[in-house]
Motif scaffolding. Structure first.
Motif, PDB file in Angstrom:
ATOM      1  N   LEU A  62      26.903  38.682  43.136  1.00  0.00           N
ATOM      2  CA  LEU A  62      27.243  38.153  44.460  1.00  0.00           C
ATOM      3  C   LEU A  62      27.150  39.257  45.497  1.00  0.00           C
ATOM      4  O   LEU A  62      27.315  40.435  45.192  1.00  0.00           O
ATOM      5  CB  LEU A  62      28.668  37.583  44.447  1.00  0.00           C
ATOM      6  N   ASP A  63      26.908  38.867  46.712  1.00  0.00           N
ATOM      7  CA  ASP A  63      26.851  39.805  47.828  1.00  0.00           C
ATOM      8  C   ASP A  63      27.990  39.468  48.775  1.00  0.00           C
ATOM      9  O   ASP A  63      28.012  38.415  49.398  1.00  0.00           O
ATOM     10  CB  ASP A  63      25.510  39.691  48.557  1.00  0.00           C
ATOM     11  N   LEU A  64      28.972  40.373  48.878  1.00  0.00           N
ATOM     12  CA  LEU A  64      30.147  40.092  49.691  1.00  0.00           C
ATOM     13  C   LEU A  64      29.828  40.087  51.185  1.00  0.00           C
ATOM     14  O   LEU A  64      30.653  39.681  51.982  1.00  0.00           O
ATOM     15  CB  LEU A  64      31.241  41.127  49.411  1.00  0.00           C
ATOM     16  N   LEU A  87      36.464  36.747  53.543  1.00  0.00           N
ATOM     17  CA  LEU A  87      37.519  35.806  53.927  1.00  0.00           C
ATOM     18  C   LEU A  87      37.831  34.832  52.801  1.00  0.00           C
ATOM     19  O   LEU A  87      38.993  34.442  52.603  1.00  0.00           O
ATOM     20  CB  LEU A  87      37.100  35.042  55.187  1.00  0.00           C
ATOM     21  N   ILE A  88      36.813  34.442  52.062  1.00  0.00           N
ATOM     22  CA  ILE A  88      37.061  33.548  50.923  1.00  0.00           C
ATOM     23  C   ILE A  88      37.952  34.233  49.896  1.00  0.00           C
ATOM     24  O   ILE A  88      38.918  33.649  49.384  1.00  0.00           O
ATOM     25  CB  ILE A  88      35.727  33.116  50.289  1.00  0.00           C
ATOM     26  N   LEU A  89      37.650  35.485  49.599  1.00  0.00           N
ATOM     27  CA  LEU A  89      38.482  36.222  48.640  1.00  0.00           C
ATOM     28  C   LEU A  89      39.896  36.395  49.166  1.00  0.00           C
ATOM     29  O   LEU A  89      40.867  36.346  48.401  1.00  0.00           O
ATOM     30  CB  LEU A  89      37.856  37.586  48.338  1.00  0.00           C
ATOM     31  N   ILE A 114      31.767  32.046  41.976  1.00  0.00           N
ATOM     32  CA  ILE A 114      32.711  33.031  42.498  1.00  0.00           C
ATOM     33  C   ILE A 114      33.713  33.434  41.428  1.00  0.00           C
ATOM     34  O   ILE A 114      34.005  34.607  41.226  1.00  0.00           O
ATOM     35  CB  ILE A 114      33.433  32.479  43.745  1.00  0.00           C
ATOM     36  N   VAL A 115      34.250  32.440  40.726  1.00  0.00           N
ATOM     37  CA  VAL A 115      35.272  32.704  39.713  1.00  0.00           C
ATOM     38  C   VAL A 115      34.691  33.469  38.527  1.00  0.00           C
ATOM     39  O   VAL A 115      35.360  34.315  37.935  1.00  0.00           O
ATOM     40  CB  VAL A 115      35.903  31.376  39.248  1.00  0.00           C
ATOM     41  N   THR A 120      34.671  39.662  41.837  1.00  0.00           N
ATOM     42  CA  THR A 120      35.771  38.916  42.453  1.00  0.00           C
ATOM     43  C   THR A 120      37.113  39.430  41.960  1.00  0.00           C
ATOM     44  O   THR A 120      38.050  39.625  42.741  1.00  0.00           O
ATOM     45  CB  THR A 120      35.641  37.420  42.125  1.00  0.00           C
ATOM     46  N   TRP A 121      37.186  39.677  40.661  1.00  0.00           N
ATOM     47  CA  TRP A 121      38.446  40.115  40.064  1.00  0.00           C
ATOM     48  C   TRP A 121      38.684  41.601  40.286  1.00  0.00           C
ATOM     49  O   TRP A 121      39.827  42.044  40.412  1.00  0.00           O
ATOM     50  CB  TRP A 121      38.460  39.761  38.586  1.00  0.00           C
ATOM     51  N   LYS A 122      37.600  42.381  40.355  1.00  0.00           N
ATOM     52  CA  LYS A 122      37.759  43.801  40.659  1.00  0.00           C
ATOM     53  C   LYS A 122      38.359  43.997  42.049  1.00  0.00           C
ATOM     54  O   LYS A 122      39.250  44.824  42.250  1.00  0.00           O
ATOM     55  CB  LYS A 122      36.411  44.518  40.578  1.00  0.00           C
TER      56      LYS A 122
END
Length: 386
Positions: A62-64, A87-89, A114-115, A120-122
């Motif tokens: 993914l690209d943040l 913002l989603i995170l 995403i999940v 995402t978790w890092k």
């Protein structure tokens, strides 16, 4: 000056120490515990994960810096998911991680992606902890499970007002130097300078019905010296004392004594395995016993030049730390010392679950070692701040 051969050899010719155990204990506490002063050192701040995350963002799935878009299959993307990924995170940070894992992947493919992305978790972990996580790099690390465990742990300790405090004041009248929790925390064993080892039933904490039993039948106490160290294996608990004895108690039989072993000197640390009992003593020795045998002593090695303060053991290694500022690895298979590591400070406590060894020293630092091919390597040092 003793040679390496002299230090590591069996030395059974020396008689049992005739020093008074009470005087020895007081001298030990004065020298090792009471005079500990943290050194004034300029320590580097703990490293952050910023660069690691940047690499993850560049090479991850993914690209943040871009917003998720609708899939080629024509699936309609909710307007919420058109927001910048940061913002989603941030919005997801208000949701419990278990909910995120269990529910969001069922909503749409974008949320599922995403999940499933470890970045995402890092990012979520970085918001909770500023140092390296995990402390030791691991292949196939389960980031979602680690995030759940970390957040639940931090939540448990975040508000001290929610933590219940209990004072178990009736079992000892002197300082307690050893505590061991058993059976998932329902039982507690404590060793004290009043020479008693007590067994606590904690299942009724808070209602005034906590039951305590002093182990042993002697009126003068469980031991004739300070009860200093404890170790457990299944339902058996061993207590070590400054009177040079190790006593074994069957917790399944209401704490009845089922064995006693007399050592050469004060017992400062213990490790209890199904096949052996390992003891570190004031006379610089590490001794191995078979508690089931009529003559329990298997081997006794003077592998340190000062009292042995801490040790751990498994089916392959016995690792001991001493006041001589060394960490010694004894290989049980070849019956010899395989490694000797010189330290700046001496170690008070150790915890070992292969391949990681964690050790705390007298300067308030935690050292992490990794075992690879039978050799222990220093991986990281952590400074614990309050």
């Amino acid at each position: 000056m003793a040679t390496s051969q002299e230090v590591e050899s069996d030395n059974d010719s020396e008689g049992e120490s005739s020093d008074d155990p009470e005087r020895q204990a007081l001298d030990y506490v004065s020298r090792v515990l009471s005079t500990v002063a943290l050194q004034d050192k300029t320590r580097r701040p703990p490293p952050t994960l910023t660069m690691e995350f940047q690499d993850g963002l560049q090479h991850g799935g993914l690209d943040l810096k871009k917003s998720p878009v609708a899939g080629e299959d024509g699936e309609v993307t909710p307007q919420l998911l058109l927001l910048p990924f940061e913002l989603i995170l941030h919005i997801l940070s208000y949701l419990e991680p278990r909910f995120i894992l269990g529910v969001l992947p069922l909503v749409c493919s974008t949320l599922r992606d995403i999940v499933s992305e470890k970045v995402t978790w890092k990012v979520r972990v970085q918001k909770n902890i500023s140092s390296n996580f995990p402390v030791v790099e691991q292949e196939n690390f389960d980031w979602p499970s680690a995030c759940i465990e970390l957040e639940e742990h931090l939540s448990h300790w975040s508000d001290i007002r929610k933590i219940e405090h209990f004072s178990l004041a009736d079992g000892h009248y002197a300082s307690i130097d050893a505590v061991l929790l058993l059976q998932g925390g329902s039982l507690c064993v404590s060793g004290s300078r009043d020479r008693n080892v007590s067994l606590w039933d904690l299942r009724n904490l808070g209602d005034g019905q906590e039951k305590v039993k002093a182990l042993g039948a002697e009126k003068t106490g469980t031991h004739k010296g300070w009860a200093w160290s404890l170790a457990a294996c299944d339902n058996l608990v061993c207590s070590g004392s400054w009177d040079s004895t190790m006593k074994i108690w069957d917790i399944g039989a209401e704490g009845q004594q089922v064995g006693e072993i007399r050592g050469r000197a004060a017992i400062l640390c213990l490790a209890f395995l199904p096949d052996i009992l390992v003891a570190g003593s004031y006379d610089k020795r590490v001794s191995v016993y078979d508690p089931r045998a009529s003559r329990p002593l298997i081997k006794c090695r003077k592998i340190h030049s000062s009292p042995v303060l801490s040790l751990v053991a498994d089916d392959r290694h016995i690792v001991s730390g001493s006041e001589d500022r060394t960490l010694v690895v004894f290989d049980r298979r070849v019956n010899a010392v395989s490694q000797r590591i010189q330290l700046e400070n001496y170690l008070f406590c150790m915890s070992y679950e292969a391949p990681q060894l964690w050790a705390g020293d007298n300067q308030g630092l935690i050292h992490v070692y990794g075992s690879h091919g039978g050799t222990f390597q220093h991986l990281r040092v952590l400074e614990i701040t309050v």
